[in-house]
Design an enzyme around this catalytic site. Structure first.
Site, PDB file in Angstrom:
ATOM      1  N   LYS A 173      -0.995   0.397   9.240  1.00 28.69           N
ATOM      2  CA  LYS A 173      -0.830  -0.340  10.497  1.00 28.69           C
ATOM      3  C   LYS A 173      -0.550  -1.837  10.321  1.00 28.69           C
ATOM      4  CE  LYS A 173      -0.667   2.279  13.055  1.00 28.69           C
ATOM      5  NZ  LYS A 173       0.396   3.359  13.006  1.00 28.69           N
ATOM      6  N   HIS A 179       0.429   3.735   1.204  1.00 31.61           N
ATOM      7  CA  HIS A 179      -0.672   2.871   1.656  1.00 31.61           C
ATOM      8  C   HIS A 179      -1.739   2.775   0.567  1.00 31.61           C
ATOM      9  CE1 HIS A 179       0.928   2.596   5.616  1.00 31.61           C
ATOM     10  NE2 HIS A 179       0.594   3.803   6.025  1.00 31.61           N
ATOM     11  N   SER A 207      -5.149  -1.979  15.682  1.00 33.66           N
ATOM     12  CA  SER A 207      -4.006  -1.068  15.634  1.00 33.66           C
ATOM     13  C   SER A 207      -4.401   0.274  15.003  1.00 33.66           C
ATOM     14  CB  SER A 207      -2.864  -1.721  14.849  1.00 33.66           C
ATOM     15  OG  SER A 207      -1.750  -0.881  14.789  1.00 33.66           O
ATOM     16  N   THR A 267      15.809  -4.391  14.759  1.00 30.53           N
ATOM     17  CA  THR A 267      14.453  -4.194  14.229  1.00 30.53           C
ATOM     18  C   THR A 267      13.400  -4.921  15.080  1.00 30.53           C
ATOM     19  OG1 THR A 267      14.664  -6.039  12.678  1.00 30.53           O
ATOM     20  CG2 THR A 267      15.273  -3.865  11.853  1.00 30.53           C
TER      21      THR A 267
HETATM   22  S1  PPS Z   1       1.793   3.179   9.708  1.00 35.51           S
HETATM   23  O1  PPS Z   1       1.397   4.384  10.490  1.00 35.51           O
HETATM   24  O2  PPS Z   1       0.694   2.739   8.818  1.00 35.51           O
HETATM   25  O3  PPS Z   1       3.046   3.348   8.983  1.00 35.51           O
HETATM   26  O4  PPS Z   1       1.939   2.040  10.809  1.00 35.51           O
HETATM   27  P1  PPS Z   1       2.681   0.643  10.607  1.00 35.51           P
HETATM   28  O5  PPS Z   1       4.125   0.824  10.803  1.00 35.51           O
HETATM   29  O6  PPS Z   1       2.224  -0.006   9.351  1.00 35.51           O
HETATM   30  O7  PPS Z   1       2.081  -0.238  11.772  1.00 35.51           O
HETATM   31  C1  PPS Z   1       2.296   0.030  13.153  1.00 35.51           C
HETATM   32  C2  PPS Z   1       2.081  -1.283  13.869  1.00 35.51           C
HETATM   33  O8  PPS Z   1       3.247  -2.111  13.669  1.00 35.51           O
HETATM   34  C3  PPS Z   1       3.819  -2.403  14.945  1.00 35.51           C
HETATM   35  N1  PPS Z   1       5.279  -2.515  14.843  1.00 35.51           N
HETATM   36  C4  PPS Z   1       5.941  -3.640  15.134  1.00 35.51           C
HETATM   37  N2  PPS Z   1       5.504  -4.856  15.533  1.00 35.51           N
HETATM   38  C5  PPS Z   1       6.444  -5.796  15.791  1.00 35.51           C
HETATM   39  N3  PPS Z   1       7.770  -5.570  15.685  1.00 35.51           N
HETATM   40  C6  PPS Z   1       8.255  -4.370  15.296  1.00 35.51           C
HETATM   41  N4  PPS Z   1       9.557  -4.164  15.210  1.00 35.51           N
HETATM   42  C7  PPS Z   1       7.317  -3.339  14.987  1.00 35.51           C
HETATM   43  N5  PPS Z   1       7.422  -2.042  14.594  1.00 35.51           N
HETATM   44  C8  PPS Z   1       6.162  -1.566  14.499  1.00 35.51           C
HETATM   45  C9  PPS Z   1       3.374  -1.234  15.809  1.00 35.51           C
HETATM   46  O9  PPS Z   1       3.547  -1.534  17.169  1.00 35.51           O
HETATM   47  C10 PPS Z   1       1.926  -1.115  15.371  1.00 35.51           C
HETATM   48  O10 PPS Z   1       1.134  -2.212  15.783  1.00 35.51           O
HETATM   49  P2  PPS Z   1       0.289  -2.242  17.170  1.00 35.51           P
HETATM   50  O11 PPS Z   1      -0.526  -3.494  17.095  1.00 35.51           O
HETATM   51  O12 PPS Z   1      -0.562  -1.026  17.184  1.00 35.51           O
HETATM   52  O13 PPS Z   1       1.292  -2.290  18.275  1.00 35.51           O
END
Ligand code: PPS
Length: 293
Positions: free
Chosen positions: A49, A108, A138, A227
């Site tokens: 996350k 991870h 998250s 993105t």
């Molecule tokens: S995972 O399941 O571990 O692969 O998840 P991961 O992708 O690491 O994390 C998901 C969080 O990243 C946010 N996210 C983004 N934030 C900003 N911009 C973009 N483009 C973006 N893409 C993914 C996603 O919304 C999750 O964070 P939270 O705080 O829950 O919204």
């Protein structure tokens, strides 16, 4: 297709060298540890996350020179095999082995559990870290909505588990600090979620340089656009809506995508306790985070 949630079971956890992982990962551990990396593999690594999917999409867009159709060739979990993930239909190392090179892989795993072949082959690695408070919030919502993962319990219970480092993939502190130290020895680009959010152009350029790519400014503009959170949230190839075990009506995978959402969850008492422990646990590192926009 209507999903029958009763058929999807929340998995149990077990441990590898003191790190809590999904039981299926632990059962397959020898196969994961023996995974053979190739010199031209690119690994995207993070604590869960922290912005993994965001980096995956950025890297894929760069590798495809900003061609959005090519990037949308398949769901993100198919494009980039998840090294240690195993379930009935998915074995991370097998998926990766079936894939032609150059491969982009996701993990991870904390640094001490990374299969040694990645170090032996001197693979390029991009690590993305996110401030602990937003990372925790998250992850809590993700465990609520991902019906294949253990139930996170109440927010208060989850807060406790996270602080004790007893959650999935282990301690956030050990993870971010371990990878921070490794970057001084191995070819690791260490990025921060907060920096990408504040200045995507600057951070995406760093990724481009790290990958040895030199794309025109207008291609970079396109990558920034495709993105961005709002575009990725609507992109079925990036938003995990095709993943049957995720119930987006509980909480969408692309949830808020912001810095500072922790303020909506941390009580004053939790924040004080967190800050005290944070100071102690981060005293031995040069690593620092921004928790505010
Ligand atoms: S995972 O399941 O571990 O692969 O998840 P991961 O992708 O690491 O994390 C998901 C969080 O990243 C946010 N996210 C983004 N934030 C900003 N911009 C973009 N483009 C973006 N893409 C993914 C996603 O919304 C999750 O964070 P939270 O705080 O829950 O919204």
């Amino acid at each position: 297709m209507e999903v029958d949630w009763n058929l999807i079971h929340r998995e149990e956890v077990s441990q590898v060298r003191g790190v809590v992982l999904l039981k299926s990962t632990c059962d397959y551990w020898n196969k994961i540890w023996d995974f053979q990396a190739k010199p031209d593999d690119l690994l995207i690594s993070s604590y869960p996350k922290a912005g993994t999917t965001w980096l995956q999409e950025i890297v894929d867009m760069i590798q495809n020179n900003g061609d959005v159709e090519k990037t949308r060739r398949a769901p993100i979990n198919i494009r980039n095999p998840f090294l240690e993930r195993v379930n009935l239909s998915y074995v991370g190392p097998d998926r990766a082995n079936e894939m032609p090179s150059p491969r982009i892989l996701k993990t991870h795993l904390p640094v001490q559990l990374l299969p040694p072949s990645f170090w032996e082959e001197n693979c390029k690695i991009i690590y993305v870290a996110r401030n602990a408070k937003d990372n925790m919030v998250s992850f809590f919502h993700f465990q609520r909505m991902n019906k294949g993962l253990p139930d996170p319990g109440s927010w208060q219970e989850y807060f406790q588990t996270f602080l004790e480092g007893k959650g999935l993939w282990g301690s956030w502190y050990d993870h971010v600090k371990g990878w921070w130290e490794a970057k001084d020895i191995y070819p690791i680009l260490y990025l921060f979620y907060e920096d990408i959010k504040k200045d995507p152009r600057c951070e995406i350029k760093k990724v481009m340089e790290f990958l040895g790519k030199n794309l025109e400014e207008k291609v970079l503009d396109k990558i920034i656009h495709y993105t961005s959170f709002n575009v990725m949230k609507k992109n079925p190839m990036a938003n995990y809506t095709s993943e049957p075990q995720m119930n987006h009506s509980v909480s969408p995978f692309m949830r808020k995508g912001m810095i500072g959402d922790w303020k909506n969850y941390f009580t004053v008492a939790q924040n004080e306790r967190f800050n005290e422990e944070y100071r102690e646990k981060m005293a031995d590192t040069t690593l620092s985070f921004s928790m505010e926009y």
